[in-house]
Design a protein around this motif. Structure first.
Motif, PDB file in Angstrom:
ATOM      1  N   GLN A 262       0.668  -1.178  -0.322  1.00  0.00           N
ATOM      2  CA  GLN A 262       0.049  -0.219   0.431  1.00  0.00           C
ATOM      3  C   GLN A 262       0.582   1.689  -0.479  1.00  0.00           C
ATOM      4  O   GLN A 262       0.940   2.073  -0.690  1.00  0.00           O
ATOM      5  N   ALA A 263       1.904   1.925   0.749  1.00  0.00           N
ATOM      6  CA  ALA A 263       3.034   2.681   0.487  1.00  0.00           C
ATOM      7  C   ALA A 263       3.350   2.179  -0.668  1.00  0.00           C
ATOM      8  O   ALA A 263       4.033   3.376  -1.183  1.00  0.00           O
TER       9      ALA A 263
ATOM     10  N   ALA B 116       1.051   3.845  -3.188  1.00  0.00           N
ATOM     11  CA  ALA B 116       0.906   5.053  -2.473  1.00  0.00           C
ATOM     12  C   ALA B 116       2.013   6.300  -3.454  1.00  0.00           C
ATOM     13  O   ALA B 116       1.442   7.199  -3.808  1.00  0.00           O
TER      14      ALA B 116
ATOM     15  N   GLN C 245       2.013   5.976  -7.207  1.00  0.00           N
ATOM     16  CA  GLN C 245       0.409   7.339  -7.610  1.00  0.00           C
ATOM     17  C   GLN C 245       0.891   8.378  -7.510  1.00  0.00           C
ATOM     18  O   GLN C 245       0.777   9.296  -8.954  1.00  0.00           O
ATOM     19  N   VAL C 246       1.483   8.454  -6.635  1.00  0.00           N
ATOM     20  CA  VAL C 246       1.853  10.444  -6.569  1.00  0.00           C
ATOM     21  C   VAL C 246       2.902  10.657  -7.937  1.00  0.00           C
ATOM     22  O   VAL C 246       3.137  11.301  -8.854  1.00  0.00           O
TER      23      VAL C 246
ATOM     24  N   GLU D  32      -0.870  -2.516  -7.612  1.00  0.00           N
ATOM     25  CA  GLU D  32      -2.133  -2.013  -6.947  1.00  0.00           C
ATOM     26  C   GLU D  32      -2.548  -3.974  -7.304  1.00  0.00           C
ATOM     27  O   GLU D  32      -3.736  -4.465  -7.272  1.00  0.00           O
TER      28      GLU D  32
END
Length: 204
Positions: A141-142, A145, A148-149, A175
């Protein structure tokens, strides 16, 4: 036929991801290794290649040995050590194109550690297995994220999507793995995946 020709031809299809990244940069313009490292960092090449100073210099040295790149200039700034600037050769360009075609069109065998771990999951205690899967999910998840940035920042730039398909693929794969891991956790908890410890298999 000399040994150098044999080595070079055999190596045409064995270019590593890092060697491909080096050739890709030099196809744009000649660079010295320090500049390569800076550009790779800015483009997040570490998502698809092991970019470390030692490994980068080794890749450059190996490419030069096989005649895929050559010295085109040397630069010196003040008291800093002299920097060697490399350019890609015709052989290097041909090898890059051939390897890129093979990478896109072929399915190479990969041996991810996660798959090996999953094959041994029943050897673990059920709660230990769930704890490790939850830890993995948090890490995924980290990373998702953070990726995605990067993707969002690239979308905001007037940069054709074709130039960063590798990052889109990496983010999508992350993902997927996150969703798959979370689903596995839920399946174990709810019993959709029966927990059959290894000792029970032995008794059977």
């Amino acid at each position: 036929m000399n040994n150098q020709s044999q080595v070079t031809r055999e190596d045409d299809v064995k270019l590593t991801p890092l060697a491909m990244a080096v050739l890709e940069l030099l196809l744009e313009q000649p660079m010295h290794p320090y500049e390569m490292a800076q550009v790779m960092r800015a483009r997040h090449v570490e998502a698809r290649a092991n970019v470390k100073p030692g490994s980068l210099y080794h890749a450059v040295e190996r490419l030069e040995t096989h005649g895929f790149i050559e010295v085109v200039d040397t630069q010196r700034e003040g008291r800093r050590p002299e920097r060697t600037v490399y350019g890609v050769t015709e052989a290097g360009r041909d090898a890059f194109i051939a390897r890129a075609k093979a990478m896109v069109g072929s399915i190479a065998p990969e041996y991810p550690e996660f798959a090996v771990g999953l094959s041994a999951l029943n050897e673990l205690d059920r709660e230990d297995a769930l704890a490790e899967l939850r830890t993995r999910a948090l890490k995924l998840q980290a990373e998702a994220a953070a990726e995605q940035v990067i993707v969002d920042s690239l979308i905001a730039k007037p940069l054709p999507a074709l130039y960063w398909l590798d990052l889109r693929f990496t983010a999508a794969r992350r993902e997927f793995e996150l969703a798959w891991t979370n689903q596995l956790i839920e399946d174990i908890i709810t019993g959709r995946v029966d927990w059959v410890p290894a000792e029970c298999e032995d008794e059977a």
